[in-house]
Design a protein around this motif. Structure first.
Motif, mmCIF file in Angstrom:
data_model
loop_
_atom_site.group_PDB
_atom_site.id
_atom_site.type_symbol
_atom_site.label_atom_id
_atom_site.label_comp_id
_atom_site.label_asym_id
_atom_site.label_seq_id
_atom_site.Cartn_x
_atom_site.Cartn_y
_atom_site.Cartn_z
ATOM 1 N N SER A 101 9.114 -2.988 -8.832
ATOM 2 C CA SER A 101 8.836 -4.009 -9.481
ATOM 3 C C SER A 101 9.702 -3.928 -10.678
ATOM 4 O O SER A 101 9.744 -4.794 -11.883
ATOM 5 N N SER A 102 9.352 -3.012 -11.306
ATOM 6 C CA SER A 102 9.856 -2.790 -12.581
ATOM 7 C C SER A 102 11.359 -2.830 -12.875
ATOM 8 O O SER A 102 12.012 -3.240 -14.131
ATOM 9 N N GLN A 103 12.316 -2.873 -11.605
ATOM 10 C CA GLN A 103 13.194 -2.470 -11.867
ATOM 11 C C GLN A 103 14.172 -3.318 -10.738
ATOM 12 O O GLN A 103 14.971 -3.898 -10.808
ATOM 13 N N SER A 104 13.401 -4.067 -10.331
ATOM 14 C CA SER A 104 13.519 -5.568 -10.422
ATOM 15 C C SER A 104 13.420 -6.451 -10.543
ATOM 16 O O SER A 104 11.807 -6.886 -10.591
ATOM 17 N N GLU A 105 13.641 -7.439 -10.091
ATOM 18 C CA GLU A 105 13.181 -9.364 -10.589
ATOM 19 C C GLU A 105 12.310 -9.362 -9.971
ATOM 20 O O GLU A 105 11.005 -9.652 -10.113
ATOM 21 N N ILE A 106 12.651 -9.232 -8.701
ATOM 22 C CA ILE A 106 11.900 -9.771 -7.521
ATOM 23 C C ILE A 106 11.257 -8.136 -6.719
ATOM 24 O O ILE A 106 12.281 -7.551 -6.500
ATOM 25 N N PRO A 107 9.960 -8.431 -6.839
ATOM 26 C CA PRO A 107 9.592 -7.221 -6.371
ATOM 27 C C PRO A 107 9.204 -6.591 -4.884
ATOM 28 O O PRO A 107 9.814 -7.744 -4.237
ATOM 29 N N PRO A 108 9.074 -5.495 -3.917
ATOM 30 C CA PRO A 108 9.504 -5.481 -2.482
ATOM 31 C C PRO A 108 8.830 -6.407 -2.236
ATOM 32 O O PRO A 108 7.400 -6.532 -2.550
ATOM 33 N N LEU A 109 9.253 -6.950 -0.747
ATOM 34 C CA LEU A 109 7.788 -7.979 0.140
ATOM 35 C C LEU A 109 6.755 -5.991 0.312
ATOM 36 O O LEU A 109 7.451 -5.444 1.357
ATOM 37 N N SER A 110 5.568 -5.954 0.028
ATOM 38 C CA SER A 110 4.786 -5.127 0.803
ATOM 39 C C SER A 110 4.599 -4.936 2.424
ATOM 40 O O SER A 110 4.602 -6.144 2.939
ATOM 41 N N GLN A 111 4.350 -3.635 2.713
ATOM 42 C CA GLN A 111 4.198 -3.333 4.084
ATOM 43 C C GLN A 111 3.199 -3.158 5.189
ATOM 44 O O GLN A 111 2.426 -3.485 6.073
ATOM 45 N N GLN A 112 2.562 -3.487 3.890
ATOM 46 C CA GLN A 112 0.889 -2.636 4.031
ATOM 47 C C GLN A 112 0.038 -3.564 3.552
ATOM 48 O O GLN A 112 -1.325 -3.351 4.049
ATOM 49 N N LYS A 113 -0.195 -4.544 2.778
ATOM 50 C CA LYS A 113 -1.306 -5.473 2.373
ATOM 51 C C LYS A 113 -0.465 -6.687 2.625
ATOM 52 O O LYS A 113 0.607 -6.841 2.836
ATOM 53 N N VAL A 114 -1.614 -7.588 3.376
ATOM 54 C CA VAL A 114 -1.198 -9.089 3.751
ATOM 55 C C VAL A 114 -2.013 -9.600 2.516
ATOM 56 O O VAL A 114 -3.510 -9.176 2.412
ATOM 57 N N MET A 115 -2.128 -11.101 2.074
ATOM 58 C CA MET A 115 -2.954 -12.049 1.565
ATOM 59 C C MET A 115 -3.225 -13.504 3.242
ATOM 60 O O MET A 115 -2.079 -14.071 2.930
ATOM 61 N N PHE A 116 -4.470 -13.627 2.856
ATOM 62 C CA PHE A 116 -5.081 -14.499 3.162
ATOM 63 C C PHE A 116 -5.067 -15.924 2.408
ATOM 64 O O PHE A 116 -6.413 -15.537 1.584
ATOM 65 N N SER A 117 -4.823 -16.565 1.990
ATOM 66 C CA SER A 117 -4.848 -17.304 0.984
ATOM 67 C C SER A 117 -5.502 -18.344 1.653
ATOM 68 O O SER A 117 -6.059 -19.754 0.272
ATOM 69 N N ALA A 138 5.525 -14.318 -3.927
ATOM 70 C CA ALA A 138 6.951 -14.115 -5.382
ATOM 71 C C ALA A 138 7.049 -15.549 -5.623
ATOM 72 O O ALA A 138 7.869 -16.494 -6.046
ATOM 73 N N GLN A 139 7.640 -16.090 -3.790
ATOM 74 C CA GLN A 139 8.093 -17.130 -3.812
ATOM 75 C C GLN A 139 7.174 -18.485 -4.574
ATOM 76 O O GLN A 139 7.928 -19.224 -5.104
ATOM 77 N N GLU A 140 5.967 -18.347 -4.833
ATOM 78 C CA GLU A 140 5.232 -19.152 -4.519
ATOM 79 C C GLU A 140 4.945 -19.652 -6.481
ATOM 80 O O GLU A 140 4.635 -20.104 -7.275
#
Length: 254
Positions: free
Chosen positions: A176-192, A241-243
Motif C-alpha cells: 500500500s505504500s508503493q501503490s495508491e490502491i493496495p492489493p486485495l487480500s487473499q487471506q482475509k475477508v470482511m463481512f460488513s 478500497a472501492q467503498e
C-alpha cells in the motif's frame, strides 16, 4: 454459491427472506469446521443441509436486526451447544421482539465487547464503542469484530482469516505504500452486515439508530489500510478500497 476460496477456507452464500439477507457459511478445508454468519428468515434448511457432513463451530451475528438473526434459535436447537456471538449492544434485539415481527428469540452465549457479568439492555447507537475490536479463535478461524455503530448500537464488521495462513498483513501494508490502491487480500475477508454495501451504506433512521454515530463510523472506516473483500448483508460483494472512494458522497448526506 462459493463466493471466496483460498488454500484454507471457502465461503458460501445464499440470500433469504423478503429483504434477501445474505447468510454466509465459512468452511475450513482441512477440518470441515464451519461458521454460520447472519442466518436470516428461512435460512435454517439450507444451513443444515449444507453442513450435514461438517462441524459447525458457532453462529456469528454482525448486528441484531431480525432479518439477520431470525434462524438463530432454530439452528441452536438443531446443532446443540454451539456458541452464539452477538455485539453486546444489539443483544436485546435477539432476546426480545422489539420490532414486533414475531422473531424467534435467542440468547447470545458470548456478548462481543461485554464484560463478565454484563447484562443485556436496550441501547441507542452512540460512539462510545466506536472502533472497539474483539478477537476470537474458533478452530482454525481467527475472528475479529470491529464495531461501527450507527445502523444499530452494536453494528459490527467481522474480519475472518485462518491461523494457518494469516501471513499477508505485512505484505499488504508494504504494497500500500508503493501503490495508491493496495492489493486485495487473499487471506482475509470482511463481512460488513448492514454497515457497508456495494456502493451504499446502512440506514441510520431506524429505532435505536443514529445519524451522528453512523457519520463517525464512516469516518473511522476511512482509516482502514488493508484492502479486503467485503461480503455485505445484502447485495453484491465489493471491497474496502472501492467503498472508501464512495464514503465522502455519503458523509455529505448524513
Amino acid at each position: 454459491m462459493i463466493l471466496f476460496e483460498n488454500d484454507s477456507f471457502m465461503i458460501l452464500c445464499k440470500a433469504f427472506g423478503e429483504y434477501q439477507t445474505n447468510c454466509y457459511l465459512t468452511i475450513d478445508k482441512q477440518t470441515d469446521e464451519a461458521l454460520i454468519i447472519d442466518p436470516g428468515i428461512g435460512a435454517s434448511t439450507w444451513v443444515i443441509e449444507t453442513l450435514e457432513s461438517k462441524k459447525p463451530l458457532a453462529i456469528l451475528n454482525t448486528h441484531g436486526h431480525f432479518d439477520h438473526v431470525w434462524s438463530n434459535a432454530e439452528l441452536l436447537s438443531y446443532f446443540g451447544k454451539i456458541p452464539l456471538l452477538c455485539p453486546l449492544e444489539d443483544a436485546f434485539m435477539l432476546t426480545e421482539d422489539c420490532f414486533s415481527t414475531g422473531l424467534p428469540q435467542s440468547t447470545p452465549s458470548l456478548l462481543v465487547g461485554g464484560k463478565e457479568g454484563e447484562t443485556i439492555e436496550r441501547k441507542t447507537a452512540n460512539t462510545e464503542n466506536l472502533g472497539r475490536e474483539n478477537h476470537y479463535t474458533l478452530g482454525n478461524f481467527i475472528v475479529e469484530f470491529s464495531c461501527y455503530p450507527g445502523h444499530t448500537p452494536g453494528c459490527s464488521v467481522i474480519v475472518l482469516s485462518s491461523k494457518l495462513t494469516n501471513t499477508d498483513s505485512t505484505s499488504a501494508q508494504n504494497a500500500s505504500s508503493q501503490s495508491e490502491i493496495p492489493p486485495l487480500s487473499q487471506q482475509k475477508v470482511m463481512f460488513s452486515g448492514d454497515f457497508i454495501f456495494h456502493r451504499s451504506i446502512g440506514r441510520s433512521d431506524f429505532p435505536y439508530s443514529s445519524h451522528s454515530a453512523m457519520k463517525a463510523s464512516l469516518e473511522k472506516f476511512m482509516e482502514r489500510k488493508e484492502n479486503l473483500l467485503i461480503l455485505p448483508g445484502h447485495g453484491n460483494t465489493t471491497s474496502v478500497a472501492q467503498e472508501q472512494a464512495n464514503i465522502p458522497y455519503w458523509l455529505a448526506r448524513l
